[in-house]
Design a protein around this motif. Structure first.
Motif, short mmCIF file in Angstrom:
data_model
loop_
_atom_site.label_atom_id
_atom_site.label_comp_id
_atom_site.label_asym_id
_atom_site.label_seq_id
_atom_site.Cartn_x
_atom_site.Cartn_y
_atom_site.Cartn_z
N UNK A 295 17.28 -7.64 -5.05
CA UNK A 295 15.73 -7.98 -5.45
C UNK A 295 16.42 -7.43 -7.00
N UNK A 296 15.46 -7.85 -7.97
CA UNK A 296 15.67 -7.11 -9.12
C UNK A 296 15.23 -5.68 -9.21
N UNK A 297 16.70 -4.60 -9.63
CA UNK A 297 15.59 -3.14 -9.70
C UNK A 297 14.36 -2.71 -9.70
N UNK A 298 13.34 -3.11 -10.77
CA UNK A 298 12.33 -2.72 -10.63
C UNK A 298 11.42 -4.07 -9.67
N UNK A 299 11.67 -4.57 -9.01
CA UNK A 299 11.29 -5.56 -8.14
C UNK A 299 9.74 -4.77 -7.71
N UNK A 300 8.83 -5.10 -7.57
CA UNK A 300 7.55 -4.36 -7.30
C UNK A 300 6.91 -4.51 -5.68
N UNK A 301 6.86 -4.39 -4.49
CA UNK A 301 7.10 -4.17 -2.95
C UNK A 301 5.25 -3.96 -2.32
N UNK A 302 5.19 -5.50 -2.06
CA UNK A 302 3.48 -5.26 -1.59
C UNK A 302 3.02 -6.29 -0.46
N UNK A 303 1.46 -5.11 0.42
CA UNK A 303 2.17 -6.20 1.75
C UNK A 303 0.32 -5.93 2.00
N UNK A 304 -0.06 -6.94 2.58
CA UNK A 304 -2.00 -6.42 2.03
C UNK A 304 -2.64 -5.46 3.54
N UNK A 305 -1.18 -5.01 4.58
CA UNK A 305 -1.29 -3.76 5.55
C UNK A 305 -2.40 -5.04 7.00
N UNK A 306 -2.22 -4.22 8.28
CA UNK A 306 -1.02 -3.36 8.72
C UNK A 306 0.09 -3.77 8.33
N UNK A 307 1.13 -2.78 8.58
CA UNK A 307 2.80 -3.55 8.87
C UNK A 307 2.79 -3.14 9.51
N UNK A 308 3.65 -4.52 10.67
CA UNK A 308 3.83 -4.48 11.81
C UNK A 308 4.97 -3.26 12.30
N UNK A 309 4.95 -2.58 12.54
CA UNK A 309 6.79 -1.62 12.27
C UNK A 309 7.16 -1.32 13.87
N UNK A 310 6.55 -1.91 14.99
CA UNK A 310 7.63 -1.91 16.12
C UNK A 310 9.10 -2.74 15.71
N UNK A 311 10.16 -1.89 16.66
CA UNK A 311 11.01 -2.63 15.81
C UNK A 311 11.41 -3.76 16.00
N UNK A 312 10.67 -4.49 17.07
CA UNK A 312 11.07 -6.06 17.18
C UNK A 312 10.15 -6.73 16.03
N UNK A 313 9.63 -6.52 15.26
CA UNK A 313 8.82 -7.20 14.07
C UNK A 313 9.98 -6.17 12.95
N UNK A 314 8.85 -4.97 12.14
CA UNK A 314 9.10 -4.58 11.06
C UNK A 314 9.42 -4.93 9.84
N UNK A 315 8.72 -6.15 9.09
CA UNK A 315 9.15 -6.89 8.13
C UNK A 315 9.30 -5.95 7.42
N UNK A 316 8.55 -4.45 7.22
CA UNK A 316 8.92 -3.89 5.83
C UNK A 316 9.10 -2.29 6.53
N UNK A 317 10.75 -2.32 6.13
CA UNK A 317 10.60 -1.13 6.47
C UNK A 317 10.50 0.68 6.28
N UNK A 318 10.67 1.33 7.02
CA UNK A 318 9.71 2.31 6.36
C UNK A 318 10.46 2.86 5.52
N UNK A 319 12.06 2.68 5.35
CA UNK A 319 13.37 2.66 5.03
C UNK A 319 12.40 3.40 3.34
#
Ligand code: NCD
Length: 341
Positions: free
Chosen positions: A264-288
């Motif tokens: 990504x370009x350095x300033x790209x804004x990251x969005x998600x309507x939520x809920x993010x699926x944080x289960x390891x099998x999904x994890x489309x948007x990582x907590x890192x």
């Protein structure tokens, strides 16, 4: 459109001027949502929150928005405890409920159901999501967030470059956001999904005929370069005919800090309507990514209250009374730093 007394069912109701008007009213709600001022303009008014599908932020932020304007909220959150489980029609439910309320916010698993309910309602109905179809208040809060994030970078919505990633077939938030963005000029869409979960043809065709640029892509790394906004979504498991089928698409796209830095370009804004699926099998948007200042997901949820306050104030015709009746809060208020994610 004339907002007063209107149902809000689809983003198709809004032209660009209507969207900009909602945003201007939402801006004026900031001191109330930030707990600097109180207003009681909706004192005595009742919102019925009818949520027949899982929801946290949409339901609670509709409720908070109404409370912040001084109104009261009644909740029906389970189809099993409502008379609909005894076979009551949406028509009868709407006739009954609208006798008890001044406005109704409703979520339902079937496309078109909220519109059907609204036809029988005697008070305005706001669509909080009807199956895979639409989610107009989410699209408004997403676009309001995009406008703010772009303004902070000295840019506007016109000419925006956006990647929408994930389940674009069933994602109602994506459907409404694409249509709303289509009202602006020269938008570049990268629609990144598995081939079986592409955005509906009518939405893509409408964007193309309005001369936006639309690329349909199947690999994450092809779609997320050169964009201002990276909008990630969850696989809408509940819409698949079987769990087996849903499982096939889980975890296909995984956005994390490493991918972000690499593509990504350095300033790209990251969005998600939520809920993010944080289960390891999904994890489309990582907590890192949680410490990444470009992660705007909690700015989105905060903005949801402002936009929903604006919708209530406009539909119930109290916009101009809000500031007139404002007073300072007299309790301890925690600092709310909108810059932090
Ligand atoms: C979205 C929805 O319900 O459509 N959630 C929300 O309202 N913020 C997206 C989703 O559930 O994935």
């Amino acid at each position: 459109m004339d907002f007063v007394g209107s149902h809000i069912l689809s983003v198709d109701q809004f032209d660009r001027g209507d969207v900009e008007l909602v945003f201007r009213v939402a801006d004026r709600m900031e001191p109330f949502a930030a707990r600097q001022k109180i207003t009681r303009v909706l004192e005595g008014a009742i919102l019925s929150n009818m949520f027949f599908e899982p929801s946290t932020r949409t339901r609670v932020s509709f409720g908070s928005a109404f409370n912040l304007l001084g109104g009261e909220v009644r909740e029906t959150t389970d189809i099993k405890v409502s008379a609909i489980s005894k076979g009551e029609s949406l028509y009868d439910s709407a006739r009954v409920l609208s006798g008890y309320s001044d406005v109704i916010a409703m979520r339902h698993p079937e496309a078109g159901s909220v519109a059907e309910f609204a036809r029988a309602s005697r008070v305005p109905v706001i669509n909080g999501g009807d199956g895979p179809n639409e989610h107009p208040s989410q699209a408004l809060l997403d676009l309001y967030t995009i406008r703010k994030e772009m303004a902070a970078r000295g840019a506007t919505i016109d000419g925006l470059r956006i990647a929408l990633v994930g389940d674009l077939k069933f994602g109602r938030a994506v459907h409404s956001l694409c249509k709303l963005l289509g009202r602006f000029n020269g938008i570049h869409f990268n629609l990144v999904s598995p081939p079986e979960l592409t955005a509906p043809d009518d939405i893509v065709d409408a964007l193309k005929s309005a001369r936006h640029s639309v690329n349909e892509l199947f690999r994450l790394e092809d779609g997320i370069r050169d964009v201002d906004i990276l909008y990630v979504t969850r696989t809408q498991e509940e819409r698949f005919p079987s769990q087996e089928e849903a499982d096939r698409y889980r975890g296909l796209f995984h956005v994390n800090q490493h991918i972000y830095t690499e593509f990504c370009e350095p300033n790209t804004v990251i969005m998600h309507p939520l809920p993010r699926d944080s289960r390891t099998i999904a994890n489309e948007l990582d907590h890192d990514l949680d410490q990444n200042p470009n992660l705007a997901i909690f700015r989105q949820t905060d903005n949801g209250v402002l936009v929903r306050m604006a919708l209530f104030a406009m539909v119930l015709d109290v916009v101009d009374q809000v500031e007139r009746s404002a007073r300072d809060v007299n309790w301890y208020t925690a600092k709310r730093d909108p810059g932090r994610t």
